[in-house]
Design a protein around this motif. Structure first.
Motif, PDB file in Angstrom:
ATOM      1  N   SER A 188       0.853  -1.186   0.000  1.00  0.00           N
ATOM      2  CA  SER A 188       0.000   0.000   0.000  1.00  0.00           C
ATOM      3  C   SER A 188       0.893   1.242   0.000  1.00  0.00           C
ATOM      4  O   SER A 188       1.943   1.255   0.635  1.00  0.00           O
ATOM      5  N   GLY A 189       0.470   2.258  -0.734  1.00  0.00           N
ATOM      6  CA  GLY A 189       1.232   3.499  -0.802  1.00  0.00           C
ATOM      7  C   GLY A 189       2.168   3.573  -1.992  1.00  0.00           C
ATOM      8  O   GLY A 189       2.733   4.622  -2.278  1.00  0.00           O
ATOM      9  N   THR A 190       2.323   2.466  -2.716  1.00  0.00           N
ATOM     10  CA  THR A 190       3.187   2.432  -3.897  1.00  0.00           C
ATOM     11  C   THR A 190       2.513   3.163  -5.046  1.00  0.00           C
ATOM     12  O   THR A 190       1.342   2.945  -5.330  1.00  0.00           O
ATOM     13  N   ALA A 191       3.282   4.024  -5.714  1.00  0.00           N
ATOM     14  CA  ALA A 191       2.751   4.755  -6.865  1.00  0.00           C
ATOM     15  C   ALA A 191       2.336   3.776  -7.955  1.00  0.00           C
ATOM     16  O   ALA A 191       3.016   2.788  -8.198  1.00  0.00           O
ATOM     17  N   ILE A 192       1.216   4.063  -8.604  1.00  0.00           N
ATOM     18  CA  ILE A 192       0.695   3.196  -9.656  1.00  0.00           C
ATOM     19  C   ILE A 192       1.126   3.768 -10.999  1.00  0.00           C
ATOM     20  O   ILE A 192       0.469   4.638 -11.559  1.00  0.00           O
ATOM     21  N   GLN A 193       2.241   3.272 -11.492  1.00  0.00           N
ATOM     22  CA  GLN A 193       2.734   3.643 -12.809  1.00  0.00           C
ATOM     23  C   GLN A 193       3.853   2.685 -13.184  1.00  0.00           C
ATOM     24  O   GLN A 193       4.525   2.141 -12.314  1.00  0.00           O
ATOM     25  N   THR A 194       4.040   2.484 -14.471  1.00  0.00           N
ATOM     26  CA  THR A 194       5.059   1.534 -14.910  1.00  0.00           C
ATOM     27  C   THR A 194       6.444   2.156 -14.926  1.00  0.00           C
ATOM     28  O   THR A 194       7.422   1.471 -14.698  1.00  0.00           O
ATOM     29  N   ASP A 195       6.547   3.447 -15.192  1.00  0.00           N
ATOM     30  CA  ASP A 195       7.846   4.118 -15.218  1.00  0.00           C
ATOM     31  C   ASP A 195       7.948   5.010 -13.988  1.00  0.00           C
ATOM     32  O   ASP A 195       7.515   6.149 -13.996  1.00  0.00           O
ATOM     33  N   VAL A 196       8.532   4.469 -12.907  1.00  0.00           N
ATOM     34  CA  VAL A 196       8.576   5.202 -11.637  1.00  0.00           C
ATOM     35  C   VAL A 196       9.524   6.391 -11.683  1.00  0.00           C
ATOM     36  O   VAL A 196       9.469   7.266 -10.817  1.00  0.00           O
ATOM     37  N   ASP A 197      10.400   6.462 -12.683  1.00  0.00           N
ATOM     38  CA  ASP A 197      11.314   7.598 -12.803  1.00  0.00           C
ATOM     39  C   ASP A 197      10.673   8.788 -13.498  1.00  0.00           C
ATOM     40  O   ASP A 197      11.198   9.888 -13.471  1.00  0.00           O
ATOM     41  N   GLN A 198       9.552   8.567 -14.141  1.00  0.00           N
ATOM     42  CA  GLN A 198       8.869   9.647 -14.850  1.00  0.00           C
ATOM     43  C   GLN A 198       7.624  10.051 -14.072  1.00  0.00           C
ATOM     44  O   GLN A 198       6.583   9.406 -14.152  1.00  0.00           O
ATOM     45  N   VAL A 199       7.736  11.115 -13.311  1.00  0.00           N
ATOM     46  CA  VAL A 199       6.601  11.604 -12.532  1.00  0.00           C
ATOM     47  C   VAL A 199       5.797  12.544 -13.410  1.00  0.00           C
ATOM     48  O   VAL A 199       6.335  13.434 -14.045  1.00  0.00           O
ATOM     49  N   GLY A 200       4.494  12.329 -13.458  1.00  0.00           N
ATOM     50  CA  GLY A 200       3.647  13.173 -14.292  1.00  0.00           C
ATOM     51  C   GLY A 200       2.271  13.317 -13.703  1.00  0.00           C
ATOM     52  O   GLY A 200       1.894  12.620 -12.762  1.00  0.00           O
ATOM     53  N   THR A 201       1.521  14.242 -14.247  1.00  0.00           N
ATOM     54  CA  THR A 201       0.171  14.482 -13.779  1.00  0.00           C
ATOM     55  C   THR A 201      -0.731  13.288 -14.051  1.00  0.00           C
ATOM     56  O   THR A 201      -1.598  12.963 -13.258  1.00  0.00           O
ATOM     57  N   HIS A 202      -0.519  12.635 -15.170  1.00  0.00           N
ATOM     58  CA  HIS A 202      -1.333  11.490 -15.556  1.00  0.00           C
ATOM     59  C   HIS A 202      -0.439  10.268 -15.751  1.00  0.00           C
ATOM     60  O   HIS A 202      -0.061   9.945 -16.867  1.00  0.00           O
ATOM     61  N   PRO A 203      -0.087   9.587 -14.642  1.00  0.00           N
ATOM     62  CA  PRO A 203       0.794   8.429 -14.774  1.00  0.00           C
ATOM     63  C   PRO A 203       0.143   7.328 -15.605  1.00  0.00           C
ATOM     64  O   PRO A 203      -1.065   7.155 -15.599  1.00  0.00           O
ATOM     65  N   LEU A 204       0.983   6.618 -16.325  1.00  0.00           N
ATOM     66  CA  LEU A 204       0.525   5.577 -17.229  1.00  0.00           C
ATOM     67  C   LEU A 204       0.808   4.202 -16.642  1.00  0.00           C
ATOM     68  O   LEU A 204       1.763   4.015 -15.903  1.00  0.00           O
ATOM     69  N   LEU A 205      -0.018   3.258 -17.031  1.00  0.00           N
ATOM     70  CA  LEU A 205       0.130   1.900 -16.512  1.00  0.00           C
ATOM     71  C   LEU A 205       0.288   0.878 -17.631  1.00  0.00           C
ATOM     72  O   LEU A 205       0.395  -0.295 -17.387  1.00  0.00           O
ATOM     73  N   GLY A 206       0.312   1.316 -18.845  1.00  0.00           N
ATOM     74  CA  GLY A 206       0.478   0.400 -19.964  1.00  0.00           C
ATOM     75  C   GLY A 206      -0.589   0.621 -21.016  1.00  0.00           C
ATOM     76  O   GLY A 206      -1.571   1.318 -20.797  1.00  0.00           O
ATOM     77  N   SER A 212      -5.552   8.777  -3.800  1.00  0.00           N
ATOM     78  CA  SER A 212      -4.844   9.963  -4.264  1.00  0.00           C
ATOM     79  C   SER A 212      -4.166  10.567  -3.046  1.00  0.00           C
ATOM     80  O   SER A 212      -4.824  10.937  -2.073  1.00  0.00           O
ATOM     81  N   GLU A 213      -2.851  10.641  -3.121  1.00  0.00           N
ATOM     82  CA  GLU A 213      -2.079  11.090  -1.958  1.00  0.00           C
ATOM     83  C   GLU A 213      -0.877  11.890  -2.435  1.00  0.00           C
ATOM     84  O   GLU A 213      -0.089  11.416  -3.253  1.00  0.00           O
ATOM     85  N   ASN A 214      -0.732  13.101  -1.906  1.00  0.00           N
ATOM     86  CA  ASN A 214       0.400  13.961  -2.279  1.00  0.00           C
ATOM     87  C   ASN A 214       0.528  14.128  -3.791  1.00  0.00           C
ATOM     88  O   ASN A 214       1.612  14.018  -4.356  1.00  0.00           O
ATOM     89  N   TYR A 215      -0.588  14.373  -4.441  1.00  0.00           N
ATOM     90  CA  TYR A 215      -0.653  14.626  -5.882  1.00  0.00           C
ATOM     91  C   TYR A 215      -0.176  13.447  -6.722  1.00  0.00           C
ATOM     92  O   TYR A 215       0.369  13.603  -7.797  1.00  0.00           O
TER      93      TYR A 215
END
Length: 107
Positions: free
Chosen positions: A17-35, A99-102
């Protein structure tokens, strides 16, 4: 999008729990992608990205629906049935999203 998210959860069952949901964790963006995913509509195949934000808001809609009283739920279900949206509205996310800390993370 829901199937892509659920497949990601299944492939990563030990993500805490608390892990960012995105495939590229080095690329922070407003709309993270998952594939990417594909679907067909009126005999045309479309290819899109899975946006975590869309999944989060879908979850929020489902929460509102779950809180409807009996008459409200009945009216909503009638609209969904007339629109042919039963399959979509019966879909569920394997894990909740917060949604936590943007950023969007697993709940």
């Amino acid at each position: 999008m829901i199937a892509t998210f659920n497949a990601w959860c299944e492939a990563n069952p030990d993500v805490p729990s608390g892990t960012a949901i995105q495939t590229d964790v080095d690329q922070v963006g407003t709309h993270p992608l998952l594939g990417k995913f594909s679907y067909e509509l009126r005999s045309v195949e479309f290819h899109r990205q899975t946006f975590t934000s869309a999944l989060y808001y879908f979850q929020r809609v489902q929460d509102v629906i779950a809180d409807l009283d009996r008459d409200g739920r009945s009216a909503f279900n009638n609209i969904v049935e007339r629109a042919g949206g039963q399959e979509l509205m019966s879909a569920t996310l394997t894990r909740r999203i917060k949604s936590e800390n943007y950023r969007y993370a697993l709940a």
